[in-house]
Design a protein around this motif. Structure first.
Motif, PDB file in Angstrom:
ATOM      1  N   THR A 299       1.025  -1.113   0.160  1.00  0.00           N
ATOM      2  CA  THR A 299      -0.121   0.033  -0.023  1.00  0.00           C
ATOM      3  C   THR A 299       0.753   1.363   0.076  1.00  0.00           C
ATOM      4  O   THR A 299       0.442   2.340  -0.404  1.00  0.00           O
TER       5      THR A 299
ATOM      6  N   SER B  77       5.223   7.694   0.812  1.00  0.00           N
ATOM      7  CA  SER B  77       3.820   8.246   0.679  1.00  0.00           C
ATOM      8  C   SER B  77       3.039   6.923   0.930  1.00  0.00           C
ATOM      9  O   SER B  77       3.184   5.748   0.912  1.00  0.00           O
TER      10      SER B  77
ATOM     11  N   GLY C  59      -0.228   6.319  -0.459  1.00  0.00           N
ATOM     12  CA  GLY C  59      -1.223   6.103  -1.547  1.00  0.00           C
ATOM     13  C   GLY C  59      -2.249   7.129  -2.020  1.00  0.00           C
ATOM     14  O   GLY C  59      -2.798   6.916  -3.183  1.00  0.00           O
ATOM     15  N   ASP C  60      -2.331   8.028  -1.328  1.00  0.00           N
ATOM     16  CA  ASP C  60      -3.488   9.099  -1.205  1.00  0.00           C
ATOM     17  C   ASP C  60      -2.952  10.564  -0.745  1.00  0.00           C
ATOM     18  O   ASP C  60      -3.837  11.189  -0.456  1.00  0.00           O
ATOM     19  N   GLN C  61      -1.573  11.002  -0.915  1.00  0.00           N
ATOM     20  CA  GLN C  61      -1.261  11.986  -0.298  1.00  0.00           C
ATOM     21  C   GLN C  61      -1.170  13.020  -1.333  1.00  0.00           C
ATOM     22  O   GLN C  61      -0.665  12.631  -2.600  1.00  0.00           O
ATOM     23  N   ASP C  62      -0.948  14.455  -1.043  1.00  0.00           N
ATOM     24  CA  ASP C  62      -0.573  15.521  -2.004  1.00  0.00           C
ATOM     25  C   ASP C  62       0.824  15.845  -1.819  1.00  0.00           C
ATOM     26  O   ASP C  62       1.763  15.673  -1.036  1.00  0.00           O
TER      27      ASP C  62
ATOM     28  N   ASN D 251      -1.879  15.599  -6.408  1.00  0.00           N
ATOM     29  CA  ASN D 251      -2.191  14.219  -5.754  1.00  0.00           C
ATOM     30  C   ASN D 251      -1.247  13.139  -6.481  1.00  0.00           C
ATOM     31  O   ASN D 251      -1.099  13.066  -7.494  1.00  0.00           O
ATOM     32  N   GLU D 252      -0.549  12.236  -5.472  1.00  0.00           N
ATOM     33  CA  GLU D 252       0.200  11.319  -6.029  1.00  0.00           C
ATOM     34  C   GLU D 252      -0.364  10.381  -6.816  1.00  0.00           C
ATOM     35  O   GLU D 252       0.463   9.818  -7.797  1.00  0.00           O
ATOM     36  N   ASN D 253      -1.704  10.299  -6.881  1.00  0.00           N
ATOM     37  CA  ASN D 253      -2.356   9.371  -7.858  1.00  0.00           C
ATOM     38  C   ASN D 253      -2.205   9.809  -9.400  1.00  0.00           C
ATOM     39  O   ASN D 253      -2.585   9.134 -10.270  1.00  0.00           O
ATOM     40  N   ASP D 254      -1.671  11.052  -9.647  1.00  0.00           N
ATOM     41  CA  ASP D 254      -1.608  11.619 -10.903  1.00  0.00           C
ATOM     42  C   ASP D 254      -0.335  11.050 -11.492  1.00  0.00           C
ATOM     43  O   ASP D 254       0.141  11.522 -12.594  1.00  0.00           O
TER      44      ASP D 254
ATOM     45  N   THR E 215      -4.534  22.406  -5.328  1.00  0.00           N
ATOM     46  CA  THR E 215      -4.311  21.267  -5.922  1.00  0.00           C
ATOM     47  C   THR E 215      -4.408  21.516  -7.517  1.00  0.00           C
ATOM     48  O   THR E 215      -5.712  21.988  -7.929  1.00  0.00           O
TER      49      THR E 215
END
Length: 361
Positions: free
Chosen positions: A146, A191, A193-196, A210-213, A267
């Motif tokens: 994760t 990180s 999994g869902d942090q900026d 966001n890290e998911n980008d 963001t």
């Protein structure tokens, strides 16, 4: 005489002739060194110049509020403890170099030191190649599915790789990121999994996304564009992963800086030019440091002449993002701030402040 010895042994045998209390069982699999090392918490310290040591948590005894504290290490005049954290002897340390390689060390392999000793140079312990410099490190308890390792380069490239892909170390290190010849790794962080993420540049720009980008990729890949640099002489100076909902602290090479609310950094999608994080001018200078800070932190500024200036974060005013900031340090001509970092608050300073408040009352 031999009869006396025999008689004594016979008496001992009769007196203690009970069944075996311990159980001897076969072991399935190989026995590793961790199996015979106690799993205990250690204090790990790393200095600004890259010296590391570990020592038991009992070294720092609990004190009442307002105590004088204890000296953590005898460091060189131009060095200081930059990182101090608790880790288990079974934890792992990952060290990342400017060439994009990752080296692996277990906490129990870090040489133990005295409370006042300086420690050992990290580069000598992990076996870096000639010319390699350690740029970042992370402490890991387990290589789960994760968490991720997020890396940033000087040219604005960002990369995210699953933490589990670093679970199998090699003696000569492993590749963490593919880097072009004109680029270098500047930071690596864990990180969840869902942090900026916020990237900041020398010319005072920053971008939050966001890290998911950033799509997760394998170890030996180049990553993607995190921020588009506006000029040829611009470059990324730092990366922070938003964790504590504190304020964003920025510092320039001419001794100016400020705190701004995290909410002022909207963001965006990765790959853009970002927004102004501080107005850089001939008077203010250019950006050299960005960090997330709270009132309980201290700020350490280091000049190109080896002078260190320490001050409490709570005394630095919080102002808008699109501003020039305030003077943090008065510098001599042709003297510049080369780096800025958040450090542990000085216990002795706390005591002096509280004593002054008591006198005023």
């Amino acid at each position: 005489q031999s009869n006396i010895i025999k008689a004594e042994f016979a008496e001992i045998g009769e007196r203690y002739n009970d069944k075996r209390r311990s159980e001897i069982i076969p072991i399935s699999g190989d026995l590793s060194i961790e199996d015979i090392i106690a799993d205990e918490e250690m204090v790990v310290t790393i200095t600004h110049n890259g010296y590391i040591k570990r020592l038991p948590t009992s070294t720092w005894k609990t004190q009442r509020r307002g105590g004088r504290g204890m000296k953590g290490a005898h460091t060189k005049d131009d060095d200081f403890i930059e990182h101090l954290f608790i880790a288990s002897t079974h934890d792992k340390m990952l060290f990342f170099t400017d060439r994009g390689k990752c080296y692996w060390m277990k906490v129990h392999e870090i040489p133990p030191g005295l409370r006042t000793s300086q420690g050992r140079a990290i580069v000598n312990l992990i076996g870096c190649e000639a010319g390699e410099k350690v740029k970042a490190f992370v402490s890991v308890k387990e290589f789960n599915e994760t968490d991720y390792i997020v890396m940033a380069t000087r040219k604005g490239v960002i990369k995210r790789t699953a933490l589990s892909m670093y679970s199998r170390p090699r003696k000569g290190g492993i590749y963490a990121i593919e880097i072009r010849e004109d680029d270098e790794l500047i930071q690596a962080k864990v990180s969840h999994g869902d942090q900026d993420i916020i990237l900041a540049t020398y010319r005072g720009k920053s971008i939050r996304f966001n890290e998911n980008d950033v799509r997760s990729t394998g170890r030996k890949t180049m990553g993607v564009r995190g921020i588009r640099l506006g000029t040829k002489d611009d470059y990324v100076i730092g990366m922070l992963i938003v964790k504590r909902e504190g304020s964003v602290m920025v510092v320039t090479n001419k001794g100016y800086g400020k705190r701004s609310d995290l909410s002022a950094y909207r963001t965006q999608k990765r790959g853009g030019k970002g927004v102004i994080t501080i107005k850089t001018t001939d008077k203010v200078g250019n950006l050299v440091g960005i960090m997330e800070a709270i009132d309980d932190d201290d700020l350490m500024l280091i000049t190109d002449r080896g002078i260190m200036i320490r001050q409490a974060v709570e005394k630095i005013r919080t102002i808008g993002r699109n501003t020039q900031g305030v003077r943090l340090a008065k510098l001599d001509d042709k003297t510049y701030i080369t780096s800025a970092t958040r450090v542990l608050k000085d216990e002795e300073e706390n005591e002096e402040e509280e004593a002054a408040e008591t006198e005023e009352e």
